[in-house]
Design a protein around this motif. Structure first.
Motif, PDB file in Angstrom:
ATOM      1  N   LEU A   1      29.176  -0.546  43.001  1.00 34.05           N
ATOM      2  CA  LEU A   1      27.920  -1.289  43.038  1.00 34.05           C
ATOM      3  C   LEU A   1      27.570  -1.914  41.698  1.00 34.05           C
ATOM      4  O   LEU A   1      27.264  -3.104  41.603  1.00 34.05           O
ATOM      5  CB  LEU A   1      26.798  -0.346  43.493  1.00 34.05           C
ATOM      6  N   ASP A   2      27.599  -1.104  40.634  1.00 33.46           N
ATOM      7  CA  ASP A   2      27.159  -1.575  39.319  1.00 33.46           C
ATOM      8  C   ASP A   2      28.046  -2.688  38.782  1.00 33.46           C
ATOM      9  O   ASP A   2      27.554  -3.683  38.242  1.00 33.46           O
ATOM     10  CB  ASP A   2      27.131  -0.410  38.326  1.00 33.46           C
TER      11      ASP A   2
ATOM     12  N   ALA B   1      28.152  -0.501  33.000  1.00 34.87           N
ATOM     13  CA  ALA B   1      27.713   0.849  32.648  1.00 34.87           C
ATOM     14  C   ALA B   1      26.204   0.965  32.835  1.00 34.87           C
ATOM     15  O   ALA B   1      25.457   0.009  32.615  1.00 34.87           O
ATOM     16  CB  ALA B   1      28.084   1.148  31.200  1.00 34.87           C
ATOM     17  N   VAL B   2      25.770   2.171  33.245  1.00 42.96           N
ATOM     18  CA  VAL B   2      24.351   2.435  33.455  1.00 42.96           C
ATOM     19  C   VAL B   2      23.973   3.696  32.700  1.00 42.96           C
ATOM     20  O   VAL B   2      24.656   4.711  32.809  1.00 42.96           O
ATOM     21  CB  VAL B   2      24.031   2.603  34.961  1.00 42.96           C
TER      22      VAL B   2
ATOM     23  N   CYS C   1      28.549   5.972  28.517  1.00 38.14           N
ATOM     24  CA  CYS C   1      27.722   4.954  29.180  1.00 38.14           C
ATOM     25  C   CYS C   1      26.429   4.692  28.410  1.00 38.14           C
ATOM     26  O   CYS C   1      25.530   4.020  28.911  1.00 38.14           O
ATOM     27  CB  CYS C   1      27.383   5.395  30.607  1.00 38.14           C
ATOM     28  N   ARG C   2      26.346   5.208  27.204  1.00 39.44           N
ATOM     29  CA  ARG C   2      25.138   5.045  26.411  1.00 39.44           C
ATOM     30  C   ARG C   2      25.179   3.755  25.596  1.00 39.44           C
ATOM     31  O   ARG C   2      26.248   3.340  25.134  1.00 39.44           O
ATOM     32  CB  ARG C   2      24.965   6.232  25.470  1.00 39.44           C
ATOM     33  N   PRO C   3      24.025   3.108  25.387  1.00 41.29           N
ATOM     34  CA  PRO C   3      23.996   1.864  24.614  1.00 41.29           C
ATOM     35  C   PRO C   3      24.617   2.000  23.234  1.00 41.29           C
ATOM     36  O   PRO C   3      25.309   1.094  22.764  1.00 41.29           O
ATOM     37  CB  PRO C   3      22.500   1.540  24.528  1.00 41.29           C
ATOM     38  N   LYS C   4      24.388   3.124  22.552  1.00 39.10           N
ATOM     39  CA  LYS C   4      24.916   3.271  21.198  1.00 39.10           C
ATOM     40  C   LYS C   4      26.445   3.365  21.188  1.00 39.10           C
ATOM     41  O   LYS C   4      27.076   3.003  20.190  1.00 39.10           O
ATOM     42  CB  LYS C   4      24.300   4.471  20.495  1.00 39.10           C
ATOM     43  N   PHE C   5      27.038   3.812  22.280  1.00 40.37           N
ATOM     44  CA  PHE C   5      28.502   3.815  22.374  1.00 40.37           C
ATOM     45  C   PHE C   5      29.028   2.387  22.368  1.00 40.37           C
ATOM     46  O   PHE C   5      29.966   2.063  21.637  1.00 40.37           O
ATOM     47  CB  PHE C   5      28.949   4.535  23.646  1.00 40.37           C
ATOM     48  N   PHE C   6      28.412   1.518  23.169  1.00 38.94           N
ATOM     49  CA  PHE C   6      28.883   0.130  23.255  1.00 38.94           C
ATOM     50  C   PHE C   6      28.589  -0.642  21.971  1.00 38.94           C
ATOM     51  O   PHE C   6      29.375  -1.495  21.558  1.00 38.94           O
ATOM     52  CB  PHE C   6      28.254  -0.564  24.463  1.00 38.94           C
TER      53      PHE C   6
ATOM     54  N   PHE D   1      18.980  -0.424  33.538  1.00 43.94           N
ATOM     55  CA  PHE D   1      18.402  -0.567  34.871  1.00 43.94           C
ATOM     56  C   PHE D   1      18.476   0.768  35.614  1.00 43.94           C
ATOM     57  O   PHE D   1      19.388   1.569  35.403  1.00 43.94           O
ATOM     58  CB  PHE D   1      19.174  -1.598  35.695  1.00 43.94           C
ATOM     59  N   SER D   2      17.532   0.991  36.511  1.00 43.15           N
ATOM     60  CA  SER D   2      17.664   2.065  37.492  1.00 43.15           C
ATOM     61  C   SER D   2      18.530   1.540  38.634  1.00 43.15           C
ATOM     62  O   SER D   2      18.762   0.330  38.753  1.00 43.15           O
ATOM     63  CB  SER D   2      16.290   2.466  38.027  1.00 43.15           C
TER      64      SER D   2
END
Length: 228
Positions: free
Chosen positions: A14-15, A125-126, A136-141, A167-168
């Motif tokens: 889905l994502d 990623a969510v 999946c964390r923002p700081k990883f990317f 996003f949820s």
């Protein structure tokens, strides 16, 4: 003017499908898919190709990441580890986490991106509504993009874009609906290939997202959580 090229890491779920729909608005797309001997490898590959056909995207790359299965440590790749039922009250990292998988996938996408002169790599990623995977964390990317800047040619400028990361699942479903994303072609289940189980983390999160969005999920499930 000719559109810039972007690679989308498309699992067939889905994502990543909604991420493809978002990226398709502004870029010429190339689709990347990883087979890593996961339980639903064949079904995910089918969804990858079906979504690619839906958008008419010809440039595709499928890579064998079977080393992730050899490394093990995840119920998705090790059949001796049972896939746990969803438990939203448990905040620990679930056993479906494939160790450092997204780093492996991103590395291959960046390598391909240098060859085809891509401007961006998209990944679905969510963070907020996910199962709590650390990659999946923002700081990883953010950190990975800095590494890309250091480790690629001077003229290479590839951005890593995660448009649904905050996003949820409800918001992802609503965005996909707005963009006419082909929900019916996607597959999210961690353990079944013919009919989604409805009880694994991925199924439960997806079903809850559709339920909260007030939209019927078009795929079939063996069972559904009590709130559906």
């Amino acid at each position: 003017m000719k559109k810039k090229v972007a690679i989308v890491a498309l699992s067939g779920g889905l994502d990543s499908c909604v991420t493809t729909a978002i990226a398709n608005q502004e870029y010429d797309l190339a689709l990347f898919h990883a087979n890593y001997k996961q339980r639903t490898e064949k079904r995910e590959l089918k969804s990858f190709n079906n979504v690619g056909d839906y958008y008419g995207i010809e440039k595709r790359l499928i890579i064998d990441f079977s080393h992730l299965s050899k490394i093990g440590g995840s119920s998705l790749t090790d059949w001796s580890i049972n896939v746990k039922e969803a438990d939203f009250s448990n905040k620990s990292i679930p056993n479906s986490y494939v160790p450092f998988r997204n780093a492996n996938i991103l590395s291959a996408c960046i390598s391909w991106g240098e060859v085809i002169n891509a401007s961006a790599v998209f990944m679905g990623a969510v963070n907020e509504d996910s199962s709590g995977y650390p990659d999946c964390r923002p700081k990883f990317f953010s950190a990975f993009e800095k590494m890309v800047d250091i480790g690629t040619k001077p003229e290479t400028n590839i951005k890593i874009i995660t448009p649904v990361i905050n996003f949820s699942k409800k918001e992802i479903v609503l965005m996909g609906k707005e963009l006419n994303a082909p929900f019916h072609l996607t597959w999210s289940c961690y353990q079944e290939e013919d009919e989604a189980c409805g009880i694994c983390d991925s199924c439960a999160l997806r079903l809850r997202g559709f339920h909260l969005a007030g939209i019927e999920d078009p795929i079939n499930y063996k069972t559904k959580p009590f709130y559906i």
